[in-house]
Design an enzyme around this catalytic site. Structure first.
Site, short mmCIF file in Angstrom:
data_model
loop_
_atom_site.label_atom_id
_atom_site.label_comp_id
_atom_site.label_asym_id
_atom_site.label_seq_id
_atom_site.Cartn_x
_atom_site.Cartn_y
_atom_site.Cartn_z
N SER A 166 -9.86 -0.74 7.23
CA SER A 166 -9.31 -0.50 5.89
C SER A 166 -8.64 -1.70 5.25
O SER A 166 -8.33 -1.67 4.06
CB SER A 166 -8.31 0.67 5.93
OG SER A 166 -8.98 1.87 6.20
N SER A 181 -9.64 1.82 3.10
CA SER A 181 -8.77 2.55 2.20
C SER A 181 -7.75 1.68 1.47
O SER A 181 -7.10 2.12 0.53
CB SER A 181 -8.02 3.63 2.99
OG SER A 181 -7.17 3.03 3.99
N LYS A 199 0.85 -1.20 0.00
CA LYS A 199 0.00 0.00 0.00
C LYS A 199 0.88 1.25 0.00
O LYS A 199 1.92 1.27 0.66
CB LYS A 199 -0.91 -0.03 1.23
CG LYS A 199 -1.95 1.09 1.29
CD LYS A 199 -2.84 0.89 2.51
CE LYS A 199 -3.88 2.00 2.66
NZ LYS A 199 -4.75 1.80 3.84
#
Length: 491
Positions: free
Chosen positions: A178, A154, A79
């Site tokens: 997330s 996210s 990420k």
């Protein structure tokens, strides 16, 4: 031959036996990214040259018998809020569009030492603020199961990349769901470890008391292998602890006989989609058939989790994001009148709407006259929620419920109604408030063929119980083996 849909451990084993080469594996996934990611947009940056160079290094280690990790040579991705020295770390924001960190995150270093082959950095909601991966400055990520829908957020790019066979496993971060919510939307398996079990050094902070790095993969066995690599105390992170450091993979037995599973009845009330409810309860039934003892119980404090979470998270975000002022690093406005205007213009242009909304909310709840009414009260609620979990774990080994109230939403739906997006975190945020581990595994599909995930919540540092339960469930079911069909725009 490279099988893009096999598990990370399966590929790692074949690499060790030299049935396939590390460069061959990296090349196959990079080719897949090049062909397919324009549709999905899971990646923000791809490091092709670096990946091949790294693949050749790991191949030499394997040939020399020096690669100890079962994941050595397996292509993966991270990420884009986790630092990799000298490579882009944008957090999905214009503010950090050109930022290149001068150091590695601890998890990056540990994966490197285990022989990971990093392919690139993954799309995300800006500064991890969102539940859809639509607030990314660089464009929305789309769900591989249906590209008209969101992948969740996210860590949407991290879940989508695994679902789309564009990485064998990934790392995401989880502040209020997330990792778990996008895994539910994308039909993959993900773990949010206990707060402190994995170092946060090198993770760009959103809400420091809630953030946690965790793995996303195809199944629980892969999660256990990744957690073995990244877990453990780190002198660079004062909040990290010695969690027993490893042994997750070897602890998997697949035996859940006598396991006490609690189902919070308050997780199954108004707002939960009937098909999601049906699939999650069916997962509980399957565990019961395998020998677990399943029982419902009330957990009324859950209704206060959303307001408490967004007050605390926004307050901490306000503090963490104050460092982006256009002076030291990050975006700087070209036109400004004086120092104050430089701050205003840089932050106004550098941050997106959702980030600015949360900064304003955080400043409000911390302001004079409102601190006691909002922030202090939210901290008190946080303590009450943790107390309710502690009470539940006196009776149960783990808790079971949904990860999200619905399956993947249509693109644009949540952005039109931010409150609806916030309410979608109802089943995940309390886990972060209490600092507990949470795991999501695929447990079925709705009538439109969209994945549903079941969430398992454990005691502090109870990751072995969660992983073993998910492993046992996946031994008895095949939902985690299902893959998206190609090109589903016509659905």
């Amino acid at each position: 031959m490279i099988k893009l849909d096999e598990s990370a451990l399966s590929l790692g084993e074949r690499l060790k036996k030299r049935e396939v080469g590390v460069r061959e594996a990296a090349g196959a996934v990079l080719e897949r990214i090049e062909k397919k990611d324009g549709e999905c947009r899971a990646y923000l940056s791809v490091f092709k040259e670096e990946a091949f160079k790294r693949a050749d290094e790991i191949q030499k280690q394997i040939d020399a018998g020096e690669a100890a990790s079962p994941l050595a040579g397996v292509p993966m991705a991270i990420k884009d809020n986790i630092c990799v020295k000298g490579l882009p770390t944008t957090c999905g924001s214009r503010m950090l569009e050109h930022f290149r960190p001068p150091y590695d995150a601890t998890v990056t270093t540990r994966l490197h030492d285990a022989g990971a082959v990093l392919l690139g950095k993954l799309n995300m909601d800006e500064f991890a603020m969102g539940s859809t991966t639509e607030t990314s400055y660089f464009g929305a990520c789309k769900n591989p199961w249906d590209v008209t829908r969101v992948p969740g957020g996210s860590s949407g790019g991290a879940a989508a990349a695994v679902a789309a066979a564009e990485a064998y496993y990934t790392l995401g971060s989880d502040t209020g769901g997330s990792i778990r919510q996008p895994c539910s939307f994308c039909g993959v398996t993900g773990l949010k470890p206990t707060y402190g079990a994995v170092s946060r050094y090198g993770l760009v902070a959103y809400a420091s008391s809630l953030d946690q790095i965790g793995p996303i993969a195809r199944d629980a066995k892969d999660l256990a292998a990744v957690l073995d690599v990244i877990v453990g105390k780190d002198e660079k992170d004062a909040t990290s602890v010695d969690a027993g450091e490893g042994g997750y993979l070897v602890s998997l037995t697949g035996d859940v006989r006598g396991l006490k599973v609690g189902i919070p009845s308050d997780y199954f009330g108004e707002g939960l989609d009937e098909e999601v409810k049906e699939k999650v309860l069916a997962a509980a039934k399957k565990l019961e058939e395998m020998g677990a003892v399943v029982e419902e119980f009330p957990m009324p404090m859950v209704e206060y989790a959303i307001p408490a979470y967004y007050i605390i998270a926004s307050a901490e975000a306000t503090s963490n994001l104050s460092r982006y002022d256009g002076i030291k690093y990050g975006f700087r406005a070209e036109k400004f009148d004086d120092l104050i205007d430089l701050y205003v213009q840089s932050r106004s242009q550098g941050f997106g709407m959702e980030v600015k909304r949360r900064i304003m909310l955080g400043n409000f709840v911390l302001s004079s006259g409102y601190y006691d009414a909002y922030y202090k009260k939210a901290l008190q609620v946080k303590a009450l929620i943790k107390g309710e979990f502690d009470k539940a774990f006196e009776r149960f080994d783990l808790l079971l419920g949904p990860a999200a109230p619905t399956t993947a939403l249509k693109l644009g739906e949540s952005l039109q109604d931010p409150l609806k997006m916030y309410l979608g975190d109802i089943y995940t945020v309390s886990v972060n408030l209490a600092g507990l581990p949470g795991l999501v595994a695929p447990c079925g599909f709705d009538g439109q063929g969209l994945p549903v995930g079941v969430q398992l919540i454990g005691r502090p540092f109870g990751e072995k119980t969660l992983l073993n339960t998910a492993y046992a469930y996946q031994q008895a079911t095949d939902f985690h083996t299902k893959r998206p069909q190609e090109g589903r725009e016509d659905r």
